[in-house]
Design an enzyme around this catalytic site. Sequence first.
Site, PDB file in Angstrom:
ATOM      1  N   ASP A  35       0.736  -1.088   0.011  1.00  0.00           N
ATOM      2  CA  ASP A  35      -0.540   0.310  -0.652  1.00  0.00           C
ATOM      3  C   ASP A  35       0.704   1.311   0.150  1.00  0.00           C
ATOM      4  OD1 ASP A  35      -2.134   2.276   0.017  1.00  0.00           O
ATOM      5  OD2 ASP A  35      -2.373   1.610   2.199  1.00  0.00           O
ATOM      6  N   ASP A 101      -0.358  15.406 -17.533  1.00  0.00           N
ATOM      7  CA  ASP A 101      -0.462  16.272 -18.402  1.00  0.00           C
ATOM      8  C   ASP A 101      -1.696  17.401 -17.367  1.00  0.00           C
ATOM      9  OD1 ASP A 101      -2.799  14.725 -19.103  1.00  0.00           O
ATOM     10  OD2 ASP A 101      -3.772  15.444 -20.233  1.00  0.00           O
ATOM     11  N   TYR A 124      -6.297  15.920  -7.818  1.00  0.00           N
ATOM     12  CA  TYR A 124      -5.350  15.210  -9.219  1.00  0.00           C
ATOM     13  C   TYR A 124      -4.619  15.524  -9.655  1.00  0.00           C
ATOM     14  CZ  TYR A 124      -3.388  11.953 -12.560  1.00  0.00           C
ATOM     15  OH  TYR A 124      -2.688  11.374 -13.648  1.00  0.00           O
ATOM     16  N   LYS A 128      -0.529  15.205  -8.270  1.00  0.00           N
ATOM     17  CA  LYS A 128       0.406  14.716  -9.492  1.00  0.00           C
ATOM     18  C   LYS A 128       1.799  15.104  -9.580  1.00  0.00           C
ATOM     19  CE  LYS A 128       0.506  11.500 -11.929  1.00  0.00           C
ATOM     20  NZ  LYS A 128       1.538   9.823 -10.935  1.00  0.00           N
ATOM     21  N   TRP A 146      -3.510  10.222 -21.121  1.00  0.00           N
ATOM     22  CA  TRP A 146      -5.057  10.024 -22.356  1.00  0.00           C
ATOM     23  C   TRP A 146      -4.345   8.336 -22.771  1.00  0.00           C
ATOM     24  CZ3 TRP A 146      -8.207  13.269 -26.215  1.00  0.00           C
ATOM     25  CH2 TRP A 146      -8.228  14.930 -25.851  1.00  0.00           C
TER      26      TRP A 146
END
Length: 286
Positions: A35, A101, A124, A128, A146
Amino acid sequence: MRVLITGATGQLGGALLAAAPAGCDVTAISSVDVDLADSAMLRARLAVEAPALIINAAAYTAVDKAENDEQEAYDVNAKAVGIMAHAMAETGGKLVHVSTDFVFDGEANTPYLPDAKRDPLSAYGRTKAAGENHLRPEDLLIRTSWVYEAGGSNFVRTMLRLMREREELGVVADQIGAPTWATRLAQVIWQLVDRKAAGIHHYCDDGQTSWYEFAVAIAEEAHALGMIPRIPKIKPIATTDYSTPAARPSFSVLDCSSTHAILGEPPVPWRDNLKAMLASEAASIQ
């Protein structure tokens, strides 16, 4: 070389494992094994594995869920990256980290360079971006967009399912980006590792498109392969017509020129890689 790949059961993790070059002693772990939000567990596993190279393909990728679960997303997307980077700093190893992106705000009208200003719109994206901050100059950061793969959970396979079920569907037409076949991304990452690349680089398949245009291409190519019985009517819709908890960048095309310069190879158009993926998917279900 002893290599540890995280995110083993994900699209990119599986592709990295499949593309691993001969001569590498590769161990791949998933969330079942460790984890990443559990710092003590992660540190203990890194000490046991003692890799010379970590390729971190794991991430909290539930973009909309992260809006109400930012702490868990942060623990996986940022805190765990810091632990990996620290472990590599202590042993003289290297971290290859895959980012997104979504660290950009989508306000640009030309592809984002690796050193472009980051201004994420979502939880998110923020987590990141925070993860990226832990990398050292000698590490390698790869941003992509993508991502899809045969057998994975992704836009391409979702579209295939909907195209079998419906005669008409609406797809967002005002978000522009570039699809990326995970198989090709994995190959590129291994090539960059072999060339000892460091710093920040981008990779996505060549060209740009909207989700709507991507869906149209999926329908055309899948129908040609006999994967869907007909080409459904696909209507372009606006982002405002498809409300989601997390905001998405309206333009997130990445400038991949530095990566292609290192590889010394011409870029592969996104539709060519889509055809290859769909052929693989079709073969797997026959």
